[in-house]
Write a protein that holds these residues in place. Structure first.
Motif, PDB file in Angstrom:
ATOM      1  N   LEU A  71      52.838   3.478  25.213  1.00  2.00           N
ATOM      2  CA  LEU A  71      51.988   3.346  24.024  1.00  2.00           C
ATOM      3  C   LEU A  71      51.990   1.890  23.540  1.00  2.00           C
ATOM      4  O   LEU A  71      50.977   1.400  23.028  1.00  2.00           O
ATOM      5  N   GLY A  72      53.120   1.208  23.730  1.00  2.00           N
ATOM      6  CA  GLY A  72      53.180  -0.213  23.414  1.00  2.00           C
ATOM      7  C   GLY A  72      52.241  -1.027  24.286  1.00  2.00           C
ATOM      8  O   GLY A  72      51.534  -1.921  23.797  1.00  2.00           O
ATOM      9  N   LYS A 101      44.796  -3.182  23.234  1.00  7.47           N
ATOM     10  CA  LYS A 101      43.911  -3.164  22.060  1.00  7.47           C
ATOM     11  C   LYS A 101      44.145  -4.387  21.163  1.00  7.47           C
ATOM     12  O   LYS A 101      43.603  -4.456  20.064  1.00  7.47           O
ATOM     13  N   GLU A 102      45.006  -5.283  21.630  1.00  3.63           N
ATOM     14  CA  GLU A 102      45.353  -6.509  20.899  1.00  3.63           C
ATOM     15  C   GLU A 102      45.945  -6.194  19.525  1.00  3.63           C
ATOM     16  O   GLU A 102      45.686  -6.889  18.533  1.00  3.63           O
ATOM     17  N   ASP A 103      46.742  -5.136  19.479  1.00  5.78           N
ATOM     18  CA  ASP A 103      47.430  -4.736  18.245  1.00  5.78           C
ATOM     19  C   ASP A 103      48.924  -4.998  18.449  1.00  5.78           C
ATOM     20  O   ASP A 103      49.699  -4.106  18.801  1.00  5.78           O
ATOM     21  N   ALA A 104      49.326  -6.250  18.209  1.00  4.66           N
ATOM     22  CA  ALA A 104      50.697  -6.678  18.523  1.00  4.66           C
ATOM     23  C   ALA A 104      51.733  -5.954  17.663  1.00  4.66           C
ATOM     24  O   ALA A 104      52.815  -5.599  18.149  1.00  4.66           O
ATOM     25  N   PHE A 131      56.190  -2.027  17.384  1.00  3.92           N
ATOM     26  CA  PHE A 131      56.779  -0.770  16.875  1.00  3.92           C
ATOM     27  C   PHE A 131      57.153   0.158  18.025  1.00  3.92           C
ATOM     28  O   PHE A 131      58.255   0.701  18.068  1.00  3.92           O
ATOM     29  N   HIS A 132      56.242   0.316  18.983  1.00  8.96           N
ATOM     30  CA  HIS A 132      56.482   1.232  20.106  1.00  8.96           C
ATOM     31  C   HIS A 132      57.591   0.722  21.029  1.00  8.96           C
ATOM     32  O   HIS A 132      58.419   1.513  21.495  1.00  8.96           O
ATOM     33  N   LEU A 183      54.001 -13.705  18.435  1.00 10.80           N
ATOM     34  CA  LEU A 183      53.815 -13.586  16.988  1.00 10.80           C
ATOM     35  C   LEU A 183      54.387 -14.782  16.248  1.00 10.80           C
ATOM     36  O   LEU A 183      53.911 -15.159  15.176  1.00 10.80           O
ATOM     37  N   ASN A 184      55.439 -15.392  16.810  1.00  4.95           N
ATOM     38  CA  ASN A 184      56.095 -16.535  16.149  1.00  4.95           C
ATOM     39  C   ASN A 184      55.382 -17.857  16.394  1.00  4.95           C
ATOM     40  O   ASN A 184      55.656 -18.842  15.732  1.00  4.95           O
TER      41      ASN A 184
END
Length: 219
Positions: A176-177, A183-186, A191-192, A217-218
């Motif tokens: 799921l990750g 989907k470009e949902d980092a 979370f996954h 993200l950093n």
């Protein structure tokens, strides 16, 4: 209770010697009946005695060329030896002779997966998933195959289904990750991956993916 049923019970209880004795007696009493040979073949497969198992399944097929479970058993023998093309042929024969159970479709699908023919695997894993909606392994492998075929939405639904069946399925969370990354949902991906690592701290793929997402993200 007849000897075959007794033998199957003994086999399920891991009393293999007693099961072998009962199957042998059943074959001696009914040498023209394929079912005794099939059960003995299953027992030998269980004991990793593949050469002898194949002989018993082949004998059953000689007696009845339409004995679907004999082809299925022989397919399992080849599968366990990683002879996937040969296994495939037997599973197809089993289906053609009327065996329409989740296991045979699943095993046939997996022979294609192991040969990296994921497109060919998909319809068989779909059929297995339809026939066994509560089977975690089947649902997971179907979801994985959907992902490998680029069917991301379907893969996501399948992995969510796996988690409905087994809440602590680390590989489903990991996948799921991966879907979330597509989907470009980092944040969702993170979370996954974290959930996968909570369940299985040594999950190398999740650990590696998590590090990459955190780095991105950093930046």
């Amino acid at each position: 209770m007849d000897k075959l049923k007794q033998g199957i019970e003994e086999m399920q209880n891991h009393n293999y010697e007693e099961a072998a004795r009962l199957f042998t007696e059943s074959i001696d009493e009914n040498p023209k009946q394929p079912v005794g040979y099939i059960n003995f073949g299953n027992l030998l497969t269980h004991m990793n005695d593949y050469e002898r198992a194949a002989r018993f399944f082949n004998r059953a097929i000689e007696l009845d060329g339409e004995a679907a479970t004999a082809y299925y058993g022989l397919g399992n023998v080849y599968y366990e030896q990683e002879k996937f093309t040969k296994a495939q042929e037997q599973f197809i024969q089993a289906i053609q002779n009327g065996l329409d159970e989740a296991d045979v479709h699943f095993m046939l699908g997996m022979t294609f997966v192991h040969q990296e023919y994921t497109k060919l695997a998909l319809p068989y894993l779909l059929r297995a998933a339809e026939l066994a909606p509560e089977d975690v392994d089947i649902q997971f492998q179907y979801g994985l195959c959907l992902a490998q075929n680029g069917q991301i939405e379907g893969a996501e639904q399948a992995m969510k289904r796996v988690l409905q069946l087994e809440e602590e399925h680390s590989d489903a969370y990991y996948n799921l990750g991966v879907v979330a990354l597509h989907k470009e949902d980092a944040k969702s991906a993170l979370f996954h991956f974290n959930r996968a690592l909570e369940i299985q701290p040594e999950h190398m793929l999740a650990s590696h993916a998590k590090a990459q997402v955190e780095q991105a993200l950093n930046e």
